[in-house]
Design an enzyme around this catalytic site. Structure first.
Site, PDB file in Angstrom:
ATOM      1  N   TYR A 236      58.260  -1.536  15.386  1.00  0.00           N
ATOM      2  CA  TYR A 236      58.071  -0.505  14.354  1.00  0.00           C
ATOM      3  C   TYR A 236      59.406   0.186  14.018  1.00  0.00           C
ATOM      4  O   TYR A 236      59.747   0.358  12.840  1.00  0.00           O
ATOM      5  CB  TYR A 236      57.054   0.510  14.876  1.00  0.00           C
ATOM      6  CG  TYR A 236      56.657   1.597  13.917  1.00  0.00           C
ATOM      7  CD1 TYR A 236      55.723   1.364  12.908  1.00  0.00           C
ATOM      8  CD2 TYR A 236      57.191   2.875  14.027  1.00  0.00           C
ATOM      9  CE1 TYR A 236      55.339   2.376  12.040  1.00  0.00           C
ATOM     10  CE2 TYR A 236      56.812   3.896  13.162  1.00  0.00           C
ATOM     11  CZ  TYR A 236      55.882   3.644  12.177  1.00  0.00           C
ATOM     12  OH  TYR A 236      55.511   4.651  11.311  1.00  0.00           O
TER      13      TYR A 236
ATOM     14  N   ALA B  87      62.395  -0.952  14.441  1.00  0.00           N
ATOM     15  CA  ALA B  87      63.274  -1.905  13.744  1.00  0.00           C
ATOM     16  C   ALA B  87      62.854  -2.033  12.281  1.00  0.00           C
ATOM     17  O   ALA B  87      63.703  -2.092  11.382  1.00  0.00           O
ATOM     18  CB  ALA B  87      63.231  -3.265  14.440  1.00  0.00           C
TER      19      ALA B  87
ATOM     20  N   ASN C 127      54.414   2.542   1.016  1.00  0.00           N
ATOM     21  CA  ASN C 127      53.859   3.342   2.113  1.00  0.00           C
ATOM     22  C   ASN C 127      53.087   2.503   3.129  1.00  0.00           C
ATOM     23  O   ASN C 127      52.947   2.919   4.279  1.00  0.00           O
ATOM     24  CB  ASN C 127      52.948   4.419   1.499  1.00  0.00           C
ATOM     25  CG  ASN C 127      52.017   5.040   2.518  1.00  0.00           C
ATOM     26  OD1 ASN C 127      52.393   5.928   3.270  1.00  0.00           O
ATOM     27  ND2 ASN C 127      50.775   4.548   2.564  1.00  0.00           N
TER      28      ASN C 127
ATOM     29  N   SER D 171      60.286   6.396   8.959  1.00  0.00           N
ATOM     30  CA  SER D 171      59.776   7.153  10.105  1.00  0.00           C
ATOM     31  C   SER D 171      60.959   7.629  10.931  1.00  0.00           C
ATOM     32  O   SER D 171      62.011   6.967  10.949  1.00  0.00           O
ATOM     33  CB  SER D 171      58.885   6.260  10.980  1.00  0.00           C
ATOM     34  OG  SER D 171      58.673   6.857  12.250  1.00  0.00           O
TER      35      SER D 171
ATOM     36  N   SER E 196      44.750   3.692   0.315  1.00  0.00           N
ATOM     37  CA  SER E 196      43.339   3.967   0.604  1.00  0.00           C
ATOM     38  C   SER E 196      43.136   5.069   1.631  1.00  0.00           C
ATOM     39  O   SER E 196      42.118   5.762   1.609  1.00  0.00           O
ATOM     40  CB  SER E 196      42.649   2.683   1.090  1.00  0.00           C
ATOM     41  OG  SER E 196      43.450   2.035   2.054  1.00  0.00           O
ATOM     42  N   ARG E 197      44.105   5.227   2.538  1.00  0.00           N
ATOM     43  CA  ARG E 197      43.918   6.188   3.639  1.00  0.00           C
ATOM     44  C   ARG E 197      45.216   6.953   3.927  1.00  0.00           C
ATOM     45  O   ARG E 197      46.292   6.562   3.472  1.00  0.00           O
ATOM     46  CB  ARG E 197      43.502   5.453   4.917  1.00  0.00           C
ATOM     47  CG  ARG E 197      42.116   4.887   4.866  1.00  0.00           C
ATOM     48  CD  ARG E 197      41.702   4.250   6.185  1.00  0.00           C
ATOM     49  NE  ARG E 197      42.368   2.985   6.429  1.00  0.00           N
ATOM     50  CZ  ARG E 197      43.087   2.722   7.517  1.00  0.00           C
ATOM     51  NH1 ARG E 197      43.242   3.629   8.460  1.00  0.00           N
ATOM     52  NH2 ARG E 197      43.656   1.537   7.671  1.00  0.00           N
TER      53      ARG E 197
ATOM     54  N   ASP F  30      47.440  -7.888   0.614  1.00  0.00           N
ATOM     55  CA  ASP F  30      48.250  -7.813   1.834  1.00  0.00           C
ATOM     56  C   ASP F  30      49.721  -7.860   1.413  1.00  0.00           C
ATOM     57  O   ASP F  30      50.205  -8.889   0.940  1.00  0.00           O
ATOM     58  CB  ASP F  30      47.903  -9.004   2.744  1.00  0.00           C
ATOM     59  CG  ASP F  30      48.738  -9.017   4.012  1.00  0.00           C
ATOM     60  OD1 ASP F  30      49.674  -8.200   4.149  1.00  0.00           O
ATOM     61  OD2 ASP F  30      48.455  -9.872   4.887  1.00  0.00           O
ATOM     62  N   VAL F  31      50.426  -6.745   1.603  1.00  0.00           N
ATOM     63  CA  VAL F  31      51.811  -6.678   1.110  1.00  0.00           C
ATOM     64  C   VAL F  31      52.746  -7.649   1.832  1.00  0.00           C
ATOM     65  O   VAL F  31      53.841  -7.923   1.349  1.00  0.00           O
ATOM     66  CB  VAL F  31      52.395  -5.239   1.195  1.00  0.00           C
ATOM     67  CG1 VAL F  31      51.668  -4.298   0.259  1.00  0.00           C
ATOM     68  CG2 VAL F  31      52.403  -4.718   2.622  1.00  0.00           C
TER      69      VAL F  31
ATOM     70  N   LYS G 177      61.395   0.220  10.431  1.00  0.00           N
ATOM     71  CA  LYS G 177      61.699   1.449   9.694  1.00  0.00           C
ATOM     72  C   LYS G 177      63.203   1.630   9.526  1.00  0.00           C
ATOM     73  O   LYS G 177      63.663   2.139   8.494  1.00  0.00           O
ATOM     74  CB  LYS G 177      61.072   2.660  10.391  1.00  0.00           C
ATOM     75  CG  LYS G 177      59.536   2.612  10.437  1.00  0.00           C
ATOM     76  CD  LYS G 177      58.923   2.571   9.042  1.00  0.00           C
ATOM     77  CE  LYS G 177      57.414   2.676   9.073  1.00  0.00           C
ATOM     78  NZ  LYS G 177      56.813   2.670   7.730  1.00  0.00           N
TER      79      LYS G 177
HETATM   80  P1  NAP Z   1      47.058   4.711   8.084  1.00  0.00           P
HETATM   81  O1  NAP Z   1      46.279   5.977   8.027  1.00  0.00           O
HETATM   82  O2  NAP Z   1      46.836   3.770   9.205  1.00  0.00           O
HETATM   83  O3  NAP Z   1      46.861   3.943   6.670  1.00  0.00           O
HETATM   84  C1  NAP Z   1      47.530   2.738   6.462  1.00  0.00           C
HETATM   85  C2  NAP Z   1      47.389   2.316   5.029  1.00  0.00           C
HETATM   86  O4  NAP Z   1      48.150   1.112   4.826  1.00  0.00           O
HETATM   87  C3  NAP Z   1      45.967   1.985   4.646  1.00  0.00           C
HETATM   88  O5  NAP Z   1      45.792   2.317   3.291  1.00  0.00           O
HETATM   89  C4  NAP Z   1      45.902   0.474   4.837  1.00  0.00           C
HETATM   90  O6  NAP Z   1      44.896  -0.165   4.039  1.00  0.00           O
HETATM   91  C5  NAP Z   1      47.296   0.087   4.359  1.00  0.00           C
HETATM   92  N1  NAP Z   1      47.766  -1.199   4.885  1.00  0.00           N
HETATM   93  C6  NAP Z   1      47.904  -1.559   6.186  1.00  0.00           C
HETATM   94  N2  NAP Z   1      48.354  -2.825   6.260  1.00  0.00           N
HETATM   95  C7  NAP Z   1      48.495  -3.272   4.986  1.00  0.00           C
HETATM   96  C8  NAP Z   1      48.880  -4.497   4.412  1.00  0.00           C
HETATM   97  N3  NAP Z   1      49.234  -5.551   5.166  1.00  0.00           N
HETATM   98  N4  NAP Z   1      48.883  -4.607   3.065  1.00  0.00           N
HETATM   99  C9  NAP Z   1      48.514  -3.563   2.277  1.00  0.00           C
HETATM  100  N5  NAP Z   1      48.135  -2.381   2.769  1.00  0.00           N
HETATM  101  C10 NAP Z   1      48.126  -2.231   4.111  1.00  0.00           C
HETATM  102  O7  NAP Z   1      48.633   5.019   8.093  1.00  0.00           O
HETATM  103  P2  NAP Z   1      49.449   6.367   7.804  1.00  0.00           P
HETATM  104  O8  NAP Z   1      49.553   7.131   9.049  1.00  0.00           O
HETATM  105  O9  NAP Z   1      48.942   7.010   6.569  1.00  0.00           O
HETATM  106  O10 NAP Z   1      50.898   5.754   7.533  1.00  0.00           O
HETATM  107  C11 NAP Z   1      51.383   5.487   6.234  1.00  0.00           C
HETATM  108  C12 NAP Z   1      52.867   5.172   6.322  1.00  0.00           C
HETATM  109  O11 NAP Z   1      53.549   6.275   6.909  1.00  0.00           O
HETATM  110  C13 NAP Z   1      53.186   3.965   7.195  1.00  0.00           C
HETATM  111  O12 NAP Z   1      54.252   3.243   6.631  1.00  0.00           O
HETATM  112  C14 NAP Z   1      53.609   4.588   8.504  1.00  0.00           C
HETATM  113  O13 NAP Z   1      54.474   3.751   9.230  1.00  0.00           O
HETATM  114  C15 NAP Z   1      54.312   5.829   8.002  1.00  0.00           C
HETATM  115  N6  NAP Z   1      54.402   6.889   9.012  1.00  0.00           N
HETATM  116  C16 NAP Z   1      53.262   7.426   9.555  1.00  0.00           C
HETATM  117  C17 NAP Z   1      53.388   8.420  10.516  1.00  0.00           C
HETATM  118  C18 NAP Z   1      52.186   9.073  11.164  1.00  0.00           C
HETATM  119  O14 NAP Z   1      52.385   9.856  12.112  1.00  0.00           O
HETATM  120  N7  NAP Z   1      50.974   8.819  10.694  1.00  0.00           N
HETATM  121  C19 NAP Z   1      54.662   8.844  10.913  1.00  0.00           C
HETATM  122  C20 NAP Z   1      55.787   8.280  10.330  1.00  0.00           C
HETATM  123  C21 NAP Z   1      55.631   7.304   9.369  1.00  0.00           C
HETATM  124  P3  NAP Z   1      43.343  -0.251   4.560  1.00  0.00           P
HETATM  125  O15 NAP Z   1      42.765   1.147   4.411  1.00  0.00           O
HETATM  126  O16 NAP Z   1      42.703  -1.217   3.640  1.00  0.00           O
HETATM  127  O17 NAP Z   1      43.393  -0.687   5.987  1.00  0.00           O
END
Ligand code: NAP
Length: 245
Positions: A154, A156, A89, A141, A13-14, A62-63, A158
């Site tokens: 986090y 751990a 993701n 990550s 979604s985001r 909720d995964v 990843k």
């Molecule tokens: P984000 O903008 O916070 O979006 C998180 C997404 O995950 C949303 O679609 C959210 O759904 C969904 N989500 C959260 N908890 C969930 C659950 N329990 N069940 C199903 N869906 C769930 O995050 P992002 O920054 O895009 O990160 C995406 C991935 O990349 C994550 O695994 C994160 O650890 C990894 N990552 C991010 C970064 C960074 O700098 N942003 C860096 C390294 C790795 P809703 O919209 O409904 O809340």
């Protein structure tokens, strides 16, 4: 390039997941995505996918709930007929120094980021095995490679995801299924909204001097999902502007 393929993206979604959904659709794939509860963001992503002329579906799930994942994947498979690509993701952070972190904060992050990926993979793997082809891409990550103060939960999760990736790669290679991980550094999303991507001290610690755009991560994910990446498996590819060199 991906016409006729069905992709499932968790956390679509985001942020990065949304960008992955849109990039997959740009390449012609049908896209089903899971989200936690943000209805507005989910319906925006759904409309954006439909505008690209592919089949699209949004599933609230909720995964970290194994039974919910089982039911959701069954529904999604009934509606889309098959799955070719899984992108794990969905992820959360609950940062705190280890000595002050609660058990709940530790286990919740592990449950969503690591157990969630396992639950989703477990439901999709039998489909890929029957087809003798498929792609699993896990969003890890650099925290899982380097560790990061305040992120024991986090990092751990990843690092665990990287172990899961390598194991699935070994288990599934004989069935022509690849499994890889992408390890982003800082990416401009809601998750990092409180940090400075534009030019603050955090950005200065990155050799390329900026955060990644979600679209840049999405292009790497879609490459790994494409036929061009057929001989890559068990790999962890950093996309971090040099942060973890
Ligand atoms: P984000 O903008 O916070 O979006 C998180 C997404 O995950 C949303 O679609 C959210 O759904 C969904 N989500 C959260 N908890 C969930 C659950 N329990 N069940 C199903 N869906 C769930 O995050 P992002 O920054 O895009 O990160 C995406 C991935 O990349 C994550 O695994 C994160 O650890 C990894 N990552 C991010 C970064 C960074 O700098 N942003 C860096 C390294 C790795 P809703 O919209 O409904 O809340």
């Amino acid at each position: 390039m991906l016409k006729g393929k069905v992709a499932v993206v968790t956390g679509g979604s985001r942020g990065i997941g949304r960008a992955v959904c849109l990039e997959l659709a740009e390449r012609g794939a049908d896209v089903a995505f899971l989200y936690a509860g943000n209805e507005e963001a989910a319906s925006e992503t759904l409309s954006a996918l439909q505008a690209r002329g592919v089949r699209a579906g949004a599933y609230r799930c909720d995964v970290s709930d194994a039974a919910a994942v089982k039911a959701c994947m069954a529904q999604l498979l009934a509606e889309f007929g098959t799955v070719d690509i899984l992108v794990n993701n969905a992820g959360i952070t609950r940062d705190k120094l280890a000595m002050t972190m609660s058990e709940e904060d530790f286990t919740r992050v592990l449950s969503v980021n690591l157990s969630g990926a396992f639950y989703c993979a477990r439901q999709i793997i039998p489909v890929l095995v029957r087809k003798k082809s498929g792609r699993i891409i896990n969003i890890a990550s650099v925290s899982g490679l380097m560790g990061n103060p305040g992120q024991s939960n986090y990092a751990a999760s990843k690092a665990g995801l990287i172990g899961l990736t390598k194991t699935l790669a070994r288990e599934l290679a004989s069935r022509n299924i690849t499994c890889n991980a992408v390890a982003p550094g800082f990416v401009e999303t809601d998750m990092t909204a409180s940090l400075s991507g534009g030019g603050g001290s955090l950005a200065e610690s990155i050799p390329l001097r900026r955060f990644a755009r979600a679209e840049e991560v999405a292009k790497l994910v879609v490459f790994l999902a494409s036929p061009d990446a057929a001989y890559i498996t068990g790999e962890v590819i950093r996309i971090d502007g040099g942060l973890a060199i």
